[in-house]
Design an enzyme around this catalytic site. Sequence first.
Site, PDB file in Angstrom:
ATOM      1  N   GLN A 142      -9.542   6.183  -2.894  1.00 30.70           N
ATOM      2  CA  GLN A 142      -9.177   6.037  -4.624  1.00 30.70           C
ATOM      3  C   GLN A 142      -8.706   4.473  -4.361  1.00 30.70           C
ATOM      4  OE1 GLN A 142      -6.377   9.088  -6.137  1.00 30.70           O
ATOM      5  NE2 GLN A 142      -6.474   9.623  -4.030  1.00 30.70           N
ATOM      6  N   ASN A 143      -8.826   3.902  -3.404  1.00 33.24           N
ATOM      7  CA  ASN A 143      -8.252   2.471  -3.149  1.00 33.24           C
ATOM      8  C   ASN A 143      -9.094   1.511  -3.474  1.00 33.24           C
ATOM      9  OD1 ASN A 143      -5.958   3.727  -1.754  1.00 33.24           O
ATOM     10  ND2 ASN A 143      -6.589   3.060   0.168  1.00 33.24           N
ATOM     11  N   HIS A 184     -12.219   4.243  -7.614  1.00 39.80           N
ATOM     12  CA  HIS A 184     -11.699   3.441  -8.613  1.00 39.80           C
ATOM     13  C   HIS A 184     -12.040   2.007  -8.614  1.00 39.80           C
ATOM     14  CE1 HIS A 184      -8.280   6.684  -8.580  1.00 39.80           C
ATOM     15  NE2 HIS A 184      -9.430   7.090  -9.337  1.00 39.80           N
ATOM     16  N   GLY A 192      -2.943  10.043   2.920  1.00 31.95           N
ATOM     17  CA  GLY A 192      -2.139   9.088   2.159  1.00 31.95           C
ATOM     18  C   GLY A 192      -2.328   9.050   0.605  1.00 31.95           C
ATOM     19  N   THR A 193      -2.557  10.176   0.096  1.00 30.26           N
ATOM     20  CA  THR A 193      -2.622  10.333  -1.572  1.00 30.26           C
ATOM     21  C   THR A 193      -1.431  11.290  -1.902  1.00 30.26           C
ATOM     22  OG1 THR A 193      -3.908  11.003  -3.427  1.00 30.26           O
ATOM     23  CG2 THR A 193      -4.675  11.875  -1.229  1.00 30.26           C
ATOM     24  N   SER A 194      -0.913  11.205  -3.181  1.00 33.23           N
ATOM     25  CA  SER A 194       0.086  11.865  -3.799  1.00 33.23           C
ATOM     26  C   SER A 194      -0.661  12.842  -4.501  1.00 33.23           C
ATOM     27  CB  SER A 194       0.900  10.858  -4.869  1.00 33.23           C
ATOM     28  OG  SER A 194       0.052  10.526  -5.854  1.00 33.23           O
TER      29      SER A 194
HETATM   30  P1  NAD Z   1       0.131   7.140  -4.589  1.00 39.00           P
HETATM   31  O1  NAD Z   1       0.991   5.898  -4.601  1.00 39.00           O
HETATM   32  O2  NAD Z   1       0.172   7.901  -5.956  1.00 39.00           O
HETATM   33  O3  NAD Z   1       0.519   7.968  -3.266  1.00 39.00           O
HETATM   34  C1  NAD Z   1       0.714   7.645  -2.041  1.00 39.00           C
HETATM   35  C2  NAD Z   1       0.905   8.465  -1.269  1.00 39.00           C
HETATM   36  O4  NAD Z   1       1.027   7.994   0.171  1.00 39.00           O
HETATM   37  C3  NAD Z   1       2.266   9.521  -1.266  1.00 39.00           C
HETATM   38  O5  NAD Z   1       1.951  10.887  -1.335  1.00 39.00           O
HETATM   39  C4  NAD Z   1       2.997   9.046   0.115  1.00 39.00           C
HETATM   40  O6  NAD Z   1       3.745  10.262   0.507  1.00 39.00           O
HETATM   41  C5  NAD Z   1       1.733   8.804   1.036  1.00 39.00           C
HETATM   42  N1  NAD Z   1       2.258   7.806   2.198  1.00 39.00           N
HETATM   43  C6  NAD Z   1       3.233   6.703   1.848  1.00 39.00           C
HETATM   44  N2  NAD Z   1       3.216   6.108   3.303  1.00 39.00           N
HETATM   45  C7  NAD Z   1       2.172   6.789   3.818  1.00 39.00           C
HETATM   46  C8  NAD Z   1       1.738   6.394   5.311  1.00 39.00           C
HETATM   47  N3  NAD Z   1       2.305   5.482   5.800  1.00 39.00           N
HETATM   48  N4  NAD Z   1       0.519   7.013   5.659  1.00 39.00           N
HETATM   49  C9  NAD Z   1       0.255   8.330   4.869  1.00 39.00           C
HETATM   50  N5  NAD Z   1       0.645   8.392   3.781  1.00 39.00           N
HETATM   51  C10 NAD Z   1       1.553   7.911   3.170  1.00 39.00           C
HETATM   52  O7  NAD Z   1      -1.298   6.798  -4.401  1.00 39.00           O
HETATM   53  P2  NAD Z   1      -2.690   7.522  -4.660  1.00 39.00           P
HETATM   54  O8  NAD Z   1      -2.542   8.940  -4.604  1.00 39.00           O
HETATM   55  O9  NAD Z   1      -3.769   6.882  -3.710  1.00 39.00           O
HETATM   56  O10 NAD Z   1      -2.921   7.026  -6.239  1.00 39.00           O
HETATM   57  C11 NAD Z   1      -2.630   5.999  -6.915  1.00 39.00           C
HETATM   58  C12 NAD Z   1      -3.646   5.075  -7.492  1.00 39.00           C
HETATM   59  O11 NAD Z   1      -3.282   3.673  -7.006  1.00 39.00           O
HETATM   60  C13 NAD Z   1      -5.179   5.344  -6.674  1.00 39.00           C
HETATM   61  O12 NAD Z   1      -5.930   5.293  -7.884  1.00 39.00           O
HETATM   62  C14 NAD Z   1      -5.513   3.812  -5.981  1.00 39.00           C
HETATM   63  O13 NAD Z   1      -6.639   3.365  -6.577  1.00 39.00           O
HETATM   64  C15 NAD Z   1      -4.334   3.084  -6.596  1.00 39.00           C
HETATM   65  N6  NAD Z   1      -3.644   2.184  -5.426  1.00 39.00           N
HETATM   66  C16 NAD Z   1      -4.422   1.755  -4.417  1.00 39.00           C
HETATM   67  C17 NAD Z   1      -4.091   0.862  -3.594  1.00 39.00           C
HETATM   68  C18 NAD Z   1      -4.910   0.177  -2.523  1.00 39.00           C
HETATM   69  O14 NAD Z   1      -6.094  -0.148  -2.767  1.00 39.00           O
HETATM   70  N7  NAD Z   1      -4.374  -0.041  -1.259  1.00 39.00           N
HETATM   71  C19 NAD Z   1      -2.604   0.531  -3.494  1.00 39.00           C
HETATM   72  C20 NAD Z   1      -2.055   0.961  -4.319  1.00 39.00           C
HETATM   73  C21 NAD Z   1      -2.553   1.942  -5.392  1.00 39.00           C
END
Ligand code: NAD
Length: 234
Positions: free
Chosen positions: A87-88, A105, A175-177
């Site tokens: 999703q990143n 995404h 690492g996804t909610s």
């Molecule tokens: P989210 O922010 O909703 O959830 C993040 C999840 O990661 C949580 O469940 C949390 O408990 C967990 N988490 C936190 N620290 C962690 C770690 N060190 N190791 C493992 N897990 C950990 O993210 P999502 O579910 O990916 O959905 C949010 C949307 O945000 C996605 O569509 C994504 O495209 C986007 N997003 C992307 C990035 C990126 O590209 N790095 C950053 C922020 C958001």
Amino acid sequence: MRQDIVFLTGAGISSESGIPTFRGKDGLWNDERKVYLASSEALYNDTSEFLAFMNDMRQRVFDAAPNAAHAFIADLEKQHQVTVITQNIDDLHERAGSTNVIHLHGELARVCSSDNRHDARYIREMPMNVPIRLGDDAGDGSQLRSHVTLFGEYVSGMQDAAEIVKDADIFVVIGTSLTVHPAAELIRYAHPDVPKFIINPNEVDIASLGYKYILSTATEGVKTLQEELNHINR
Ligand code: NAD
């Protein structure tokens, strides 16, 4: 034995690389303005602020480096067929060496047309340390924008991703909610009989689907996952 291992990753896998997640303690979404700025509404009505927000994220990703969890997944390709569905919008899986990455995404490393983000003629790579400026022409006269899925936009590629999850011998969610749809629905496509893991320091309620919980951060959790894979392959 060579297995077909499929990963579904989210913002949490990149948090130990210094890229904030969207939810949680330091989450970007705690700031309502940021939620707005990641929408198609902001692209059209507050273009300058929208671009500044995107450019800030692009620079953050440019400055970040893959962590041990990205590296672990890339390394598995030596022994297994590995697919990463992420999703990143960062490129840390690719920079760690993964060669088979599906971005549900979109990608901050790419830019496209504001009139039609799927028009392949105007999709191209653009270094993430180079800001997109107001007035930059995508090639069709429209404002150049990041090739990512904004709130209010359709997520494509779900059907293909679901087929990949269905065929997995082993499925791992990191690492996804699992609150962003339709991506979150992918967990329902894994075969009931295959080993399924979820690595997250916080619980996500999917126990009834037969997932085994590895309750730790991504970089720690992949060590436990390695032990589990050794056990499966024994
Ligand atoms: P989210 O922010 O909703 O959830 C993040 C999840 O990661 C949580 O469940 C949390 O408990 C967990 N988490 C936190 N620290 C962690 C770690 N060190 N190791 C493992 N897990 C950990 O993210 P999502 O579910 O990916 O959905 C949010 C949307 O945000 C996605 O569509 C994504 O495209 C986007 N997003 C992307 C990035 C990126 O590209 N790095 C950053 C922020 C958001």
